[in-house]
Design an enzyme around this catalytic site. Structure first.
Site, short mmCIF file in Angstrom:
data_model
loop_
_atom_site.label_atom_id
_atom_site.label_comp_id
_atom_site.label_asym_id
_atom_site.label_seq_id
_atom_site.Cartn_x
_atom_site.Cartn_y
_atom_site.Cartn_z
CB CYS A 2 -32.31 -81.62 -7.22
SG CYS A 2 -30.55 -81.66 -6.90
NE ARG A 27 -37.53 -78.99 -6.09
CZ ARG A 27 -38.15 -79.14 -4.92
NH1 ARG A 27 -39.14 -78.33 -4.61
NH2 ARG A 27 -37.81 -80.07 -4.09
CD1 TRP A 75 -28.19 -75.48 -4.73
CD2 TRP A 75 -27.83 -77.24 -3.41
NE1 TRP A 75 -27.54 -75.03 -3.60
CE2 TRP A 75 -27.31 -76.10 -2.77
CE3 TRP A 75 -27.71 -78.47 -2.76
CZ2 TRP A 75 -26.71 -76.14 -1.52
CZ3 TRP A 75 -27.10 -78.51 -1.51
CH2 TRP A 75 -26.60 -77.35 -0.90
CG ASN A 101 -34.62 -83.64 -4.83
OD1 ASN A 101 -33.61 -83.21 -4.26
ND2 ASN A 101 -35.84 -83.23 -4.53
N GLY A 102 -31.95 -85.74 -3.76
CA GLY A 102 -31.70 -86.31 -2.43
C GLY A 102 -30.25 -86.71 -2.30
CD GLU A 483 -35.96 -63.43 7.47
OE1 GLU A 483 -35.23 -64.33 7.94
OE2 GLU A 483 -36.40 -63.48 6.32
CE LYS A 487 -34.99 -62.96 2.94
NZ LYS A 487 -35.34 -63.87 3.97
CD GLU A 490 -31.80 -65.34 1.79
OE1 GLU A 490 -31.73 -66.55 1.57
OE2 GLU A 490 -32.74 -64.82 2.40
CG HIS A 506 -20.41 -57.51 26.31
ND1 HIS A 506 -19.92 -57.34 27.58
CD2 HIS A 506 -21.69 -57.06 26.34
CE1 HIS A 506 -20.86 -56.83 28.35
NE2 HIS A 506 -21.95 -56.63 27.62
CE LYS A 605 -39.02 -70.53 -1.60
NZ LYS A 605 -38.51 -69.44 -0.79
C1 F6R Z 1 -34.03 -67.61 3.50
C2 F6R Z 1 -34.75 -68.86 3.32
C3 F6R Z 1 -34.27 -70.05 4.06
C4 F6R Z 1 -35.46 -70.91 4.51
C5 F6R Z 1 -34.95 -72.22 5.13
C6 F6R Z 1 -36.08 -73.07 5.64
O1 F6R Z 1 -34.61 -66.58 2.77
O2 F6R Z 1 -35.67 -68.94 2.56
O3 F6R Z 1 -33.46 -69.70 5.15
O4 F6R Z 1 -36.21 -70.19 5.43
O5 F6R Z 1 -34.23 -72.93 4.18
O6 F6R Z 1 -36.96 -73.40 4.61
P1 F6R Z 1 -38.41 -73.92 4.89
O7 F6R Z 1 -39.17 -72.80 5.53
O8 F6R Z 1 -38.95 -74.30 3.56
O9 F6R Z 1 -38.29 -75.08 5.83
#
Ligand code: F6R
Length: 610
Positions: A2, A27, A75, A101-102, A483, A487, A490, A506, A605
């Site tokens: 948000c 966000r 969001w 936001n929250g 990782e 990528k 997502e 296994h 994000k």
């Molecule tokens: C994936 C991604 C998320 C963040 C996670 C933690 O590409 O960006 O998995 O890594 O939400 O976010 P931060 O690092 O901001 O605590």
């Protein structure tokens, strides 16, 4: 998670709010809205969908020109994305409008109480409860009313509030959700993040939890929960507005992938001084490091993946046992803490709710906190005993790239610093590792340019219709596989699983059939032969194997269908290189599938809710 903006000044508010929301859309982007206050009335427009829907609606329903307003990009947590669940929310008499936001944790209890008093609710959100409660308690004084509201609500919040009785006031508060106050000339702002302010001002206040801000056109006053005034330090944004622009790239993600060499340079080079790692200002002494019995690493998502790589490197170089936890699990598993322990907290945003809660838990138990954070002044940075910043610059794409690789570089430096403090690093070893670290930006640049030469894009186009991928590796390569898999998942919505290569047989190998794509990360010299055997096992069951290995390992080409080469490096640092082709592969697969690379569905994000 948000985005909030608020404006009070001399300019028409709507364009300022919309520009701010545009830069905060990363966000949350499932719905958005704005409210303005003019001639003692509040006018609101809200729309489901990303900002373009709100823009279109604003063209149809032009709002009166106002110089006070609030905006929100959402969001969804409580209530599906819809016009009615979008913010701002109003009290029933339309006296106040509010963005949030929250999460308000006791909203059901408050809702029941307000319903008994005759309130009716339009939306399914927790936020509307705060708007209704504000109106119910409203006594003509904005700050006083908010103080009463805050005594009743529990949870995490950044709030922006306007009131039709006070067209010269914008009110805000934060607790466990980020909020900044931008300081302009004859105008002031609130925003969830700096990019929303950059076109107007570079001066801002960082708010602490439970600080209430009253903004007027010509001044800003801050109070604690008892109404006492607070003096704040003014911060100044040091980076340029252009870093929050796409600069010719189709997506922020590719721009940020290509920024990695520079981000690494900025993160590493100031910290290697005269042949030593130098963490200026950190309070951890050599004695503390030498006496460490255990390190906890806590983080979420990609930052957690960085932590897993960090465990391999730290344990190898320092011989200190390391436990790596997902923050949302750690905080509820009653973790055992002991004497002489350290908690390393990793977070790009510095605002991730679970990571912050895990930090607080460890801190409460008396454990020293060392955080690796990208956003200066964020909550995690402020609550840590020591912070080592990754100087990656703002990361706008939801999928992290430069955030992750700079976190890795800091973890390498911490491991070397600790190993040296413990007297475990021979001089020639130290020299070799420092040389490798210095070469990291340059070699990253080489890999990125090689990956962008077209072959990975072609591979992505060839495989973009597949619905299942396996990514396998051993040791650090397995951590990198996690990782890489995230990528791909997502941004392209393709299911992929990261697997420890030795574990496939296994059970999971039963899923491999003719043509199943398996990406094998094979860069650990001591495990290479074993990994080659694992490749043969999946090949024998029909897998289409793409191997990522180091230059010189030409024998890997004999067992794989495709090979992507990365430069030779010490085994401990290879995760920094082998993730790069996977970032680019995931990007091109997502583009080929027509996905919105920067704003994948269901995501946002900076995850500021549990
Ligand atoms: C994936 C991604 C998320 C963040 C996670 C933690 O590409 O960006 O998995 O890594 O939400 O976010 P931060 O690092 O901001 O605590």
């Amino acid at each position: 998670m948000c985005g909030i903006v608020g404006y009070i000044g001399m300019q028409p508010a709507v364009p300022v709010l919309m520009a701010g929301l545009k830069s905060l859309e990363y966000r949350g982007y499932d719905s958005a809205g704005v409210s303005v206050c003019v001639s003692d009335e509040i006018y609101t427009v809200k729309a489901k969908g990303d900002l373009s829907h709100l823009e279109a609606k604003l063209k149809e329903t032009a709002l009166p020109e106002a110089t006070l307003g609030i905006g929100h990009t959402r969001w969804a947590t409580h209530g599906a994305p819809s016009d009615v669940n979008s913010h701002p929310h109003m009290g029933r008499k339309g006296i106040v409008a509010l963005v949030h936001n929250g999460i308000i944790e006791n909203y059901l209890e408050l809702k029941a109480e307000l319903m008994e008093k005759g309130c009716t609710f339009q939306s399914e959100t927790d936020t509307e409860i705060v708007a209704q409660l504000f109106e119910y308690l409203y006594d003509g004084d904005m700050v006083g009313t908010l103080r009463k509201v805050l005594q009743r609500v529990h949870g995490a919040y950044a709030l922006g509030i306007i009131c039709k009785d006070h067209p010269d006031q914008l009110l805000a508060v934060r607790k466990d959700s980020p909020l900044l106050v931008g300081l302009g000339k004859e105008e002031n702002f609130i925003a969830s993040d700096i990019p929303a302010l950059l076109s107007y001002t570079r001066d801002y206040y960082l708010l602490n939890d439970n600080e209430i801000v009253l903004l007027k056109r010509d001044g800003v006053s801050i109070f604690d929960l008892d109404g006492n005034p607070i003096e704040k330090e003014v911060f100044h944004v040091s980076w340029d507005a252009s870093v929050a622009e796409k600069e010719g790239y189709d997506y922020f993600m590719m721009k940020e992938i290509m920024e990695q060499p520079r981000a690494l340079q900025k993160t590493i080079s100031p910290r290697i001084l005269e042949g030593n790692i130098n963490f200026e200002g950190i309070g951890l002494t050599e004695e503390m490091i030498a006496s460490l019995r255990r390190i906890h690493i806590v983080a979420c998502g990609s930052a957690w993946h960085a932590g897993i790589v960090g465990r391999y490197v730290l344990e190898k170089l320092t011989r200190i046992p390391v436990e790596v936890d997902i923050a949302s699990e750690f905080r509820y598993r009653d973790p055992i803490f002991g004497e002489n322990e350290l908690c390393i907290v990793i977070s790009q945003s510095g605002e991730t709710a679970d990571t912050l809660a895990a930090l607080r838990l460890a801190k409460q138990a008396g454990v020293r906190i060392l955080s690796i954070v990208n956003v200066v002044g964020s909550s995690i940075a402020r609550e840590s005993d020591d912070v080592i910043y990754t100087w990656a610059g703002p990361e706008i794409a939801v999928a992290t790239t430069k955030g992750y690789t700079t976190q890795l570089s800091v973890l390498y430096m911490i491991a070397l610093y600790f190993a040296k403090a413990k007297g475990l690093l021979r001089q020639e070893e130290e020299k070799m590792y420092l040389e490798e670290l210095k070469l990291l930006p340059e070699k990253t640049s080489q890999v990125l340019h090689a990956c962008n030469s077209g072959s990975i894009e072609a591979l992505a186009k060839q495989l973009c219709k597949r619905e299942d991928f396996f990514i396998i590796g051993r040791g650090i390569d397995y951590a990198a596989a996690m990782e890489s898999s995230l990528k791909l998942k997502e941004i392209s919505y393709i299911h992929s699983e990261a697997y420890a290569a030795g574990e496939l047989k296994h059970g999971t190998i039963s899923l491999i059939e003719e043509g199943t794509p398996v990406i094998a990360i094979a860069t650990q010299s001591t495990l290479l032969e074993k990994l080659v055997s694992n490749i043969k096992e999946v090949k024998a069951r029909g897998a289409y194997v793409i191997a990522i290995t180091e230059e010189g390992n030409s024998f890997v080409a004999d067992v794989a269908d495709e090979v992507i080469y990365i430069p030779k490096a010490t085994d401990l640092f290879t995760a920094s290189y082998n993730v790069l082709p996977m970032q680019i592969f995931a990007y091109h697969v997502a583009v080929a599938r027509g996905c919105n690379v920067d704003k994948p569905r269901n995501l946002a994000k900076s995850v500021t809710v549990e």
